[in-house]
Design a protein around this motif. Structure first.
Motif, PDB file in Angstrom:
ATOM      1  N   SER A 295       0.812  -1.211   0.000  1.00  0.00           N
ATOM      2  CA  SER A 295       0.000   0.000   0.000  1.00  0.00           C
ATOM      3  C   SER A 295       0.851   1.268   0.000  1.00  0.00           C
ATOM      4  CB  SER A 295      -0.946   0.006   1.204  1.00  0.00           C
ATOM      5  OG  SER A 295      -0.188   0.098   2.391  1.00  0.00           O
ATOM      6  N   ASP A 296       2.184   1.126   0.215  1.00  0.00           N
ATOM      7  CA  ASP A 296       3.063   2.287   0.170  1.00  0.00           C
ATOM      8  C   ASP A 296       3.164   2.790  -1.261  1.00  0.00           C
ATOM      9  OD1 ASP A 296       3.556   2.137   2.862  1.00  0.00           O
ATOM     10  OD2 ASP A 296       5.409   0.991   2.637  1.00  0.00           O
ATOM     11  N   PRO A 297       3.081   4.105  -1.441  1.00  0.00           N
ATOM     12  CA  PRO A 297       3.184   4.619  -2.813  1.00  0.00           C
ATOM     13  C   PRO A 297       4.602   4.474  -3.350  1.00  0.00           C
ATOM     14  CG  PRO A 297       3.017   6.423  -1.243  1.00  0.00           C
ATOM     15  CD  PRO A 297       2.844   5.152  -0.472  1.00  0.00           C
ATOM     16  N   GLU A 298       4.703   4.312  -4.636  1.00  0.00           N
ATOM     17  CA  GLU A 298       6.004   4.285  -5.305  1.00  0.00           C
ATOM     18  C   GLU A 298       6.597   5.673  -5.206  1.00  0.00           C
ATOM     19  OE1 GLU A 298       7.642   4.072  -9.892  1.00  0.00           O
ATOM     20  OE2 GLU A 298       5.654   3.329  -9.444  1.00  0.00           O
ATOM     21  N   SER A 299       7.893   5.778  -4.972  1.00  0.00           N
ATOM     22  CA  SER A 299       8.561   7.074  -4.871  1.00  0.00           C
ATOM     23  C   SER A 299       9.345   7.318  -6.150  1.00  0.00           C
ATOM     24  CB  SER A 299       9.497   7.068  -3.660  1.00  0.00           C
ATOM     25  OG  SER A 299      10.074   8.335  -3.489  1.00  0.00           O
ATOM     26  N   MET A 300       9.335   8.570  -6.615  1.00  0.00           N
ATOM     27  CA  MET A 300       9.984   8.900  -7.879  1.00  0.00           C
ATOM     28  C   MET A 300      10.506  10.333  -7.810  1.00  0.00           C
ATOM     29  SD  MET A 300       8.097   9.063 -11.589  1.00  0.00           S
ATOM     30  CE  MET A 300       7.883   7.317 -11.631  1.00  0.00           C
ATOM     31  N   PRO A 301      11.770  10.556  -8.211  1.00  0.00           N
ATOM     32  CA  PRO A 301      12.274  11.938  -8.239  1.00  0.00           C
ATOM     33  C   PRO A 301      11.545  12.772  -9.296  1.00  0.00           C
ATOM     34  CG  PRO A 301      14.000  10.365  -8.858  1.00  0.00           C
ATOM     35  CD  PRO A 301      12.762   9.583  -8.590  1.00  0.00           C
TER      36      PRO A 301
ATOM     37  N   GLN B 132      -0.860   7.357 -16.686  1.00  0.00           N
ATOM     38  CA  GLN B 132      -1.614   6.216 -17.210  1.00  0.00           C
ATOM     39  C   GLN B 132      -1.469   4.998 -16.301  1.00  0.00           C
ATOM     40  OE1 GLN B 132      -0.062   5.855 -21.177  1.00  0.00           O
ATOM     41  NE2 GLN B 132      -1.498   7.352 -22.013  1.00  0.00           N
ATOM     42  N   ARG B 133      -0.264   4.771 -15.779  1.00  0.00           N
ATOM     43  CA  ARG B 133      -0.032   3.627 -14.892  1.00  0.00           C
ATOM     44  C   ARG B 133      -0.813   3.770 -13.586  1.00  0.00           C
ATOM     45  NH1 ARG B 133       5.457   3.667 -14.149  1.00  0.00           N
ATOM     46  NH2 ARG B 133       5.300   4.546 -12.074  1.00  0.00           N
ATOM     47  N   VAL B 134      -0.853   4.978 -13.032  1.00  0.00           N
ATOM     48  CA  VAL B 134      -1.604   5.210 -11.796  1.00  0.00           C
ATOM     49  C   VAL B 134      -3.087   4.960 -12.029  1.00  0.00           C
ATOM     50  CG1 VAL B 134      -2.342   6.992 -10.162  1.00  0.00           C
ATOM     51  CG2 VAL B 134       0.061   6.775 -10.754  1.00  0.00           C
ATOM     52  N   LYS B 135      -3.599   5.422 -13.157  1.00  0.00           N
ATOM     53  CA  LYS B 135      -5.012   5.199 -13.465  1.00  0.00           C
ATOM     54  C   LYS B 135      -5.305   3.711 -13.655  1.00  0.00           C
ATOM     55  CE  LYS B 135      -8.728   6.433 -16.589  1.00  0.00           C
ATOM     56  NZ  LYS B 135      -9.125   7.103 -17.809  1.00  0.00           N
ATOM     57  N   ARG B 136      -4.408   3.004 -14.350  1.00  0.00           N
ATOM     58  CA  ARG B 136      -4.615   1.588 -14.640  1.00  0.00           C
ATOM     59  C   ARG B 136      -4.489   0.716 -13.390  1.00  0.00           C
ATOM     60  NH1 ARG B 136      -0.475   0.834 -17.774  1.00  0.00           N
ATOM     61  NH2 ARG B 136       0.749  -0.299 -16.244  1.00  0.00           N
TER      62      ARG B 136
ATOM     63  N   ARG C 174      -2.417   2.401  -7.983  1.00  0.00           N
ATOM     64  CA  ARG C 174      -1.379   2.631  -6.966  1.00  0.00           C
ATOM     65  C   ARG C 174      -0.853   4.052  -7.078  1.00  0.00           C
ATOM     66  NH1 ARG C 174       3.278  -0.895  -6.348  1.00  0.00           N
ATOM     67  NH2 ARG C 174       3.246   0.098  -4.315  1.00  0.00           N
ATOM     68  N   PRO C 175      -0.782   4.789  -5.971  1.00  0.00           N
ATOM     69  CA  PRO C 175      -0.283   6.162  -6.008  1.00  0.00           C
ATOM     70  C   PRO C 175       1.222   6.224  -6.233  1.00  0.00           C
ATOM     71  CG  PRO C 175      -0.820   5.531  -3.767  1.00  0.00           C
ATOM     72  CD  PRO C 175      -1.235   4.395  -4.649  1.00  0.00           C
ATOM     73  N   VAL C 176       1.690   7.386  -6.705  1.00  0.00           N
ATOM     74  CA  VAL C 176       3.116   7.643  -6.906  1.00  0.00           C
ATOM     75  C   VAL C 176       3.459   8.914  -6.143  1.00  0.00           C
ATOM     76  CG1 VAL C 176       4.900   8.240  -8.594  1.00  0.00           C
ATOM     77  CG2 VAL C 176       3.189   6.519  -9.163  1.00  0.00           C
ATOM     78  N   LEU C 177       4.519   8.840  -5.335  1.00  0.00           N
ATOM     79  CA  LEU C 177       4.993   9.979  -4.559  1.00  0.00           C
ATOM     80  C   LEU C 177       6.134  10.633  -5.319  1.00  0.00           C
ATOM     81  CD1 LEU C 177       4.669  11.456  -1.824  1.00  0.00           C
ATOM     82  CD2 LEU C 177       6.481   9.958  -0.956  1.00  0.00           C
TER      83      LEU C 177
ATOM     84  N   ALA D  96       4.713  16.048  -4.078  1.00  0.00           N
ATOM     85  CA  ALA D  96       3.387  15.782  -4.640  1.00  0.00           C
ATOM     86  C   ALA D  96       3.115  14.284  -4.587  1.00  0.00           C
ATOM     87  CB  ALA D  96       3.297  16.276  -6.076  1.00  0.00           C
ATOM     88  N   GLN D  97       1.842  13.963  -4.579  1.00  0.00           N
ATOM     89  CA  GLN D  97       1.439  12.561  -4.662  1.00  0.00           C
ATOM     90  C   GLN D  97       0.403  12.440  -5.765  1.00  0.00           C
ATOM     91  OE1 GLN D  97      -0.051  10.798  -1.066  1.00  0.00           O
ATOM     92  NE2 GLN D  97       0.160   8.743  -1.886  1.00  0.00           N
ATOM     93  N   ILE D  98       0.653  11.537  -6.688  1.00  0.00           N
ATOM     94  CA  ILE D  98      -0.261  11.283  -7.796  1.00  0.00           C
ATOM     95  C   ILE D  98      -1.146  10.113  -7.380  1.00  0.00           C
ATOM     96  CG2 ILE D  98      -0.450  10.829 -10.263  1.00  0.00           C
ATOM     97  CD1 ILE D  98       1.217  13.341  -9.514  1.00  0.00           C
ATOM     98  N   VAL D  99      -2.447  10.356  -7.322  1.00  0.00           N
ATOM     99  CA  VAL D  99      -3.391   9.313  -6.919  1.00  0.00           C
ATOM    100  C   VAL D  99      -4.435   9.131  -8.013  1.00  0.00           C
ATOM    101  CG1 VAL D  99      -3.091   9.683  -4.448  1.00  0.00           C
ATOM    102  CG2 VAL D  99      -4.832  10.961  -5.662  1.00  0.00           C
ATOM    103  N   PRO D 100      -5.025   7.940  -8.106  1.00  0.00           N
ATOM    104  CA  PRO D 100      -6.051   7.730  -9.130  1.00  0.00           C
ATOM    105  C   PRO D 100      -7.317   8.506  -8.793  1.00  0.00           C
ATOM    106  CG  PRO D 100      -5.866   5.793  -7.742  1.00  0.00           C
ATOM    107  CD  PRO D 100      -4.759   6.731  -7.340  1.00  0.00           C
TER     108      PRO D 100
END
Length: 87
Positions: free
Chosen positions: A6-12, A25-29, A32-35, A44-48
């Motif tokens: 459940s931890d969001p993926e982290s990305m610079p 597109q991956r978050v929508k599909r 899973r959120p991306v930090l 920022a956090q990208i959530v569906p």
């Protein structure tokens, strides 16, 4: 402690900028959120998006609620009873 799934993926932020559309597109599909981080700090956090609620539209809203009784082509009253037919 929360499970790792459940931890969001982290990305610079630099990688996010380079692959923005693919990440969205991956978050929508996957759902899973991306930090997104800058120098290791979250910015920022990208959530569906939330699931859409499907509401019944007005088209077909009365389907199955009516009933045809009698002849729908013939008038309800005779020609002599119409005001327009009187002389």
């Amino acid at each position: 402690m929360t499970p790792a799934s459940s931890d969001p993926e982290s990305m610079p932020v630099s990688k996010f900028k380079a692959t923005c559309l693919g990440v969205l597109q991956r978050v929508k599909r996957t759902g899973r959120p991306v930090l997104v981080t800058r120098f290791g700090e979250p910015i920022a956090q990208i959530v569906p998006p939330p699931a859409e609620e499907r509401t019944a539209g007005w088209l077909g809203a009365m389907a199955g609620r009516g009933r045809i009784v009698g002849d729908v082509v013939q008038p309800l009253v005779g020609e002599g009873e119409w005001e327009a037919g009187k002389k």
